[in-house]
Design a protein around this motif. Structure first.
Motif, PDB file in Angstrom:
ATOM      1  N   PHE A  34      33.218  48.745  55.504  1.00  0.00           N
ATOM      2  CA  PHE A  34      31.792  48.764  55.221  1.00  0.00           C
ATOM      3  C   PHE A  34      31.441  49.508  53.940  1.00  0.00           C
ATOM      4  CE2 PHE A  34      32.562  48.705  59.794  1.00  0.00           C
ATOM      5  CZ  PHE A  34      31.898  47.535  60.144  1.00  0.00           C
ATOM      6  N   GLU A  35      32.213  50.529  53.609  1.00  0.00           N
ATOM      7  CA  GLU A  35      31.951  51.350  52.432  1.00  0.00           C
ATOM      8  C   GLU A  35      33.276  51.850  51.882  1.00  0.00           C
ATOM      9  OE1 GLU A  35      29.177  52.236  49.947  1.00  0.00           O
ATOM     10  OE2 GLU A  35      28.196  52.519  51.882  1.00  0.00           O
ATOM     11  N   LYS A  36      33.630  51.369  50.697  1.00  0.00           N
ATOM     12  CA  LYS A  36      34.910  51.734  50.100  1.00  0.00           C
ATOM     13  C   LYS A  36      34.923  53.195  49.658  1.00  0.00           C
ATOM     14  CE  LYS A  36      36.692  47.551  50.282  1.00  0.00           C
ATOM     15  NZ  LYS A  36      37.796  47.237  51.195  1.00  0.00           N
ATOM     16  N   LYS A  37      36.098  53.815  49.788  1.00  0.00           N
ATOM     17  CA  LYS A  37      36.354  55.163  49.289  1.00  0.00           C
ATOM     18  C   LYS A  37      35.441  56.209  49.940  1.00  0.00           C
ATOM     19  CE  LYS A  37      38.149  53.343  44.955  1.00  0.00           C
ATOM     20  NZ  LYS A  37      38.083  53.323  43.484  1.00  0.00           N
ATOM     21  N   HIS A  38      35.134  55.965  51.216  1.00  0.00           N
ATOM     22  CA  HIS A  38      34.358  56.899  52.016  1.00  0.00           C
ATOM     23  C   HIS A  38      35.125  57.244  53.282  1.00  0.00           C
ATOM     24  CE1 HIS A  38      31.013  55.726  49.461  1.00  0.00           C
ATOM     25  NE2 HIS A  38      30.198  56.553  50.095  1.00  0.00           N
TER      26      HIS A  38
ATOM     27  N   ARG B 270      24.431  49.590  55.716  1.00  0.00           N
ATOM     28  CA  ARG B 270      23.371  50.457  55.213  1.00  0.00           C
ATOM     29  C   ARG B 270      23.383  51.827  55.893  1.00  0.00           C
ATOM     30  NH1 ARG B 270      18.840  47.506  53.405  1.00  0.00           N
ATOM     31  NH2 ARG B 270      17.941  49.553  52.899  1.00  0.00           N
ATOM     32  N   SER B 271      24.254  52.004  56.877  1.00  0.00           N
ATOM     33  CA  SER B 271      24.273  53.237  57.660  1.00  0.00           C
ATOM     34  C   SER B 271      25.705  53.628  57.980  1.00  0.00           C
ATOM     35  CB  SER B 271      23.486  53.046  58.954  1.00  0.00           C
ATOM     36  OG  SER B 271      23.687  54.130  59.828  1.00  0.00           O
ATOM     37  N   LYS B 272      26.114  54.790  57.517  1.00  0.00           N
ATOM     38  CA  LYS B 272      27.504  55.212  57.722  1.00  0.00           C
ATOM     39  C   LYS B 272      27.785  55.615  59.175  1.00  0.00           C
ATOM     40  CE  LYS B 272      27.916  56.485  52.887  1.00  0.00           C
ATOM     41  NZ  LYS B 272      26.489  56.203  52.564  1.00  0.00           N
ATOM     42  N   PHE B 273      26.754  56.022  59.908  1.00  0.00           N
ATOM     43  CA  PHE B 273      26.952  56.327  61.331  1.00  0.00           C
ATOM     44  C   PHE B 273      27.319  55.044  62.078  1.00  0.00           C
ATOM     45  CE2 PHE B 273      25.834  57.219  65.712  1.00  0.00           C
ATOM     46  CZ  PHE B 273      26.242  58.528  65.895  1.00  0.00           C
ATOM     47  N   ALA B 274      26.586  53.973  61.839  1.00  0.00           N
ATOM     48  CA  ALA B 274      26.910  52.682  62.461  1.00  0.00           C
ATOM     49  C   ALA B 274      28.271  52.191  61.995  1.00  0.00           C
ATOM     50  CB  ALA B 274      25.829  51.657  62.143  1.00  0.00           C
ATOM     51  N   ALA B 275      28.574  52.376  60.712  1.00  0.00           N
ATOM     52  CA  ALA B 275      29.876  51.973  60.178  1.00  0.00           C
ATOM     53  C   ALA B 275      31.002  52.735  60.855  1.00  0.00           C
ATOM     54  CB  ALA B 275      29.922  52.198  58.664  1.00  0.00           C
TER      55      ALA B 275
END
Length: 226
Positions: free
Chosen positions: A214-218, A53-58
């Motif tokens: 955690f988040e594809k294509k990011h 839910r958080s790209k910083f943590a990811a």
């Protein structure tokens, strides 16, 4: 339960059921922001920080080494949404403020309610593509964090960095390839956006990494202003 501070001051690692989980100390004890689990250890309450839910943590769990410190910083957050990641930033800050820019009035209403509980969150209803709209609120920032779903993501960041980021200041930008050009491979999109940041705005990309687990294509890029 074992609690260990990470390389980011104010971000902790809790060992739960033999798994390491990220967390922050809850600035508003007893209150969950987005349904995250609350854990008490030695009279301290921690909020688990969900990397899905958080790209910083990811980015942290993806092994990025140059993520900036947050404690004591003045932060411009572009694309604040309902406040999932900003709420963890709020936990970490001792001094300093998070200026949260969001374009959607409906979403901003939810962030405003969160800010009522957390005085270091400053809601700004504005368009991040037009940084002049919030010039009366924001100046001389330590850090810009951007997570927007717009085609010109690097340009948006660059304009805000030119306007508000102090020399030597840093930025974190989440690049969403599918919001820019679905016809290109993500790696080509990331490369093009990096070129805009460096060539058009004179910014230095210090680190660049995907967060595919955690988040594809990011991709996440760490930026510095000269």
């Amino acid at each position: 339960m074992q609690v260990k501070e990470t390389m980011i001051q104010g971000m902790y690692q809790l060992k739960i059921d033999q798994k390491n989980r990220l967390a922050t100390k809850n600035k508003v004890p007893g209150t969950s922001v987005y349904g995250e689990r609350l854990i008490k250890v030695d009279n301290e309450e921690y909020r688990l920080w969900d990397p899905f839910r958080s790209k910083f943590a990811a980015a942290y769990l993806s092994g990025m080494k140059l993520l900036p410190q947050l404690k004591g910083k003045n932060i411009l957050y572009l694309g604040v949404s309902t406040g999932t990641t900003p709420s963890h930033f709020s936990d970490i800050l001792d001094d300093g403020f998070i200026y949260g820019v969001e374009f959607s009035p409906k979403v901003m209403r939810k962030f405003y309610r969160l800010a009522e509980q957390r005085p270091n969150l400053i809601p700004i209803l504005a368009d991040a593509r037009r940084p002049e709209e919030y010039s009366s609120y924001v100046f001389n920032l330590d850090l810009i964090y951007q997570d927007v779903s717009q085609p010109e993501q690097a340009t948006i960041f660059g304009r805000n960095a030119q306007e508000y980021l102090k020399p030597g200041g840093v930025g974190v930008i989440a690049i969403k390839s599918q919001s820019i050009d679905v016809s290109l491979e993500p790696e080509e999109v990331f490369s093009n956006q990096m070129k805009v940041l460096e060539d058009d705005f004179g910014l230095q990309v210090l680190e660049n990494s995907t967060i595919d687990a955690f988040e594809k294509k990011h991709a996440i890029m760490i930026i510095k202003k000269a």
